[in-house]
Design an enzyme around this catalytic site. Structure first.
Site, PDB file in Angstrom:
ATOM      1  N   GLU A   1      -2.585  -2.366  -9.342  1.00 17.25           N
ATOM      2  CA  GLU A   1      -1.320  -1.639  -9.462  1.00 17.25           C
ATOM      3  C   GLU A   1      -1.242  -0.837 -10.761  1.00 17.25           C
ATOM      4  O   GLU A   1      -0.153  -0.417 -11.145  1.00 17.25           O
ATOM      5  CB  GLU A   1      -0.150  -2.635  -9.380  1.00 17.25           C
ATOM      6  CG  GLU A   1      -0.014  -3.591 -10.567  1.00 17.25           C
ATOM      7  CD  GLU A   1      -0.803  -4.863 -10.387  1.00 17.25           C
ATOM      8  OE1 GLU A   1      -0.485  -5.865 -11.036  1.00 17.25           O
ATOM      9  OE2 GLU A   1      -1.776  -4.856  -9.581  1.00 17.25           O
TER      10      GLU A   1
ATOM     11  N   ASP B   1       0.833  -1.207   0.000  1.00 14.61           N
ATOM     12  CA  ASP B   1       0.000   0.000   0.000  1.00 14.61           C
ATOM     13  C   ASP B   1       0.865   1.254   0.000  1.00 14.61           C
ATOM     14  O   ASP B   1       0.581   2.237  -0.694  1.00 14.61           O
ATOM     15  CB  ASP B   1      -0.915   0.001   1.222  1.00 14.61           C
ATOM     16  CG  ASP B   1      -1.987  -1.081   1.129  1.00 14.61           C
ATOM     17  OD1 ASP B   1      -2.176  -1.627   0.025  1.00 14.61           O
ATOM     18  OD2 ASP B   1      -2.633  -1.368   2.160  1.00 14.61           O
TER      19      ASP B   1
END
Length: 560
Positions: free
Chosen positions: A465, A439
């Site tokens: 992503e 994260d």
């Protein structure tokens, strides 16, 4: 009080009550009717939003399946397969299973339906099967094998892998040498991974999004549904024409709006349900406020009329008329807090004048409350367009802005550039450093993208992503330096990535496309596909680089 005064007072009381209650009841009916119309409009708007969301997910799903076919066809065209080089095929299949997390297994099947070479993905690594194990794989009577043996790509119904026990679907393509089919390349896609990539989940507890097959069997898990459950008969009937919306009662007795989108490559349907009450919370709140307001007003009016029935009509008419006008303005949303009711006086012994004063105060309070509500709604709308993890724009805002910018660019005839960015080997990063570090990595990359892009650009988290950047009015020559600078900026970000196959730090791959005359990108889906093709080429060329296409430019050949 004389008889005449008493009779006049009684008549005045009757007529004032009649003349006051009739307009109030009529006003109540009109506003109730308007609120019902508003509720239906909000329901229709919510249904359109849900349909748009499903369409975006289905486009992403189709692109995911299409990309897997491209990968298989690309491998099938390599000499190791066309020349039946066993060692070469083992190496290619192992590399493909190692670098991706999309496949459960990969097999080369000869024309008799017998497996010749095979690899199975296990614990994120590829295991090469022995010739005896590969030979155990028989596909002679499988529909996908027959279709591919006849020269066509094929996709199977949901299956269970005998080797791993995972739920899969099989994609297959023919292997051709000198116009002759010499075998079939078969890749098994994990259904759970496929569903995850489509974005089917239930995070809010109210909204249900799930996947069903052609028989109405639920394939995904939500708070209220589990794989294997069967949908209600009403929903099964609606699936006969799945691309639309409907209102119905779900299995938990909730009145919901349902939107359906069929996935064309598979006979599956994505369903999203949201309680109808969630679609018009604002309208319900307004109705409750109105009913309370009218109830108070009617009660106060009756009390005041009974007390001042002997007053002259002129004394009563002016403030009552002013209040009635304000109520009518309230029905149209035209609150005016800077104009007090005529005759309002809190010190007056005339109750009507006092009522006018407090009515003015109530009107001002309602105006302040409605202003605060509008500001709160505006703030909530902004938050709904923000990605909670990275604090940049989310997919919903990206889709909205891309539609607006694309329409403006095609109308005013100016160029439009789109960049798609993917963090290299991010799955391995998560496995090595954990999801908390993953994260943090996403946030750092998002900040770097915002820093590297010019004012006016839209930087958004596209999913997982992946990130996307919209550059309105930027030509190919303008956008290319920006993309190359983004790739280089990862060196400055300098996030360690010991598991990367590209570098010792986190890197990104970037694909860019610029549309000018919009002859190639004649739709938003075409624009995304061209940018996605460039991103795919960047990965195929080794990652950690940027590939740019512009309109009319020869694209890097890829299997289709």
């Amino acid at each position: 009080m004389t008889w005449r005064q008493w009779r006049l007072s009684k008549q005045l009381l009757f007529w004032l009550m009649l003349l006051t209650l009739i307009p109030l009841l009529l006003l109540g009916w009109l506003i109730t009717y308007q609120l019902n119309v508003t509720e239906q409009a909000l329901i229709d708007k919510k249904a359109n939003e849900m349909t748009t969301l499903l369409l975006a997910d289905s486009i992403y799903f189709e692109r995911f399946i299409t990309n897997r076919f491209r990968e298989l066809e690309f491998m099938a065209s390599i000499d190791s397969f066309t020349e039946s080089n066993i060692d070469g095929m083992n190496e290619l299949l192992t590399n493909k299973a190692d670098i991706g997390d999309n496949y459960d297994s990969l097999y080369f099947v000869d024309t008799t339906g017998t497996g010749v070479v095979g690899v199975i993905s296990s614990n994120e690594r590829a295991a090469i099967l022995s010739s005896e194990e590969a030979n155990d794989f028989l596909a002679v009577d499988r529909e996908w094998f027959i279709r591919s043996l006849n020269g066509s790509p094929a996709i199977s119904d949901p299956l269970q892998s005998r080797a791993t026990g995972n739920r899969i679907i099989a994609l297959s393509v023919p292997i051709v040498n000198s116009s002759e089919v010499i075998g079939v390349l078969r890749g098994a896609i994990l259904i759970d991974r496929l569903i995850e990539r489509v974005g089917i989940s239930d995070e809010q507890g109210q909204t249900e999004m799930y996947l069903v097959d052609s028989n109405g069997i639920v394939m995904t898990e939500t708070l209220r549904k589990a794989p294997g459950d069967r949908v209600e008969p009403e929903i099964l009937q609606l699936l006969q024409d799945p691309n639309g919306t409907a209102e119905y009662e779900d299995s938990h007795g909730r009145e919901v709006i349902g939107a359906f989108q069929q996935l064309e490559l598979l006979d599956w349907t994505v369903i999203i349900e949201e309680p109808i009450e969630e679609a018009f919370v604002t309208a319900s709140a307004l109705r409750n406020q109105f009913y309370l307001f009218v109830s108070i007003l009617v009660a106060v009016t009756i009390i005041i009329i009974s007390i001042v029935a002997t007053y002259l009509s002129k004394t009563l008419t002016t403030p009552v008329t002013s209040m009635l006008e304000d109520v009518k303005q309230a029905a149209n949303g035209e609150w005016k807090d800077d104009k007090p009711i005529e005759g309002a006086n809190p010190s007056s012994k005339n109750e009507i004048h006092q009522l006018a004063h407090y009515f003015t105060m109530m009107k001002k309070q309602l105006y302040v409350s409605s202003s605060e509500l509008r500001r709160a709604n505006s703030k909530l709308e902004k938050l709904s367009y923000m990605d909670g993890l990275t604090n940049i724009s989310n997919r919903r805002y990206f889709d909205k802005r891309l539609s607006e910018v694309y329409l403006q660019a095609t109308t005013d005839n100016y160029p439009l550039s789109l960049l798609l960015i993917d963090i290299d080997c991010f799955k391995k990063y998560n496995d090595t450093y954990g999801h908390v570090s993953g994260d943090a990595c996403l946030r750092a990359v998002a900040q770097a993208l915002e820093k590297a892009t010019p004012e006016g650009a839209v930087v958004a988290r596209y999913g997982g992503e992946e990130f996307a950047i919209i550059l309105p009015a930027y030509s190919h020559a303008d956008s290319k330096p920006i993309g190359e600078a983004i790739v280089r900026s990862m060196t400055e970000v300098d996030i360690e990535h010991s598991s990367s196959t590209v570098a010792d730090h986190v890197t990104v791959s970037l694909g860019g496309y610029t549309a000018t005359s919009f002859m190639e990108a004649n739709s938003i889906e075409d624009l995304l596909n061209h940018a996605d093709s460039a991103l795919y080429a960047a990965k195929e060329l080794g990652r950690n680089q940027a590939v740019f296409y512009e309109e009319g430019e020869q694209k890097r050949p890829m299997a289709r």
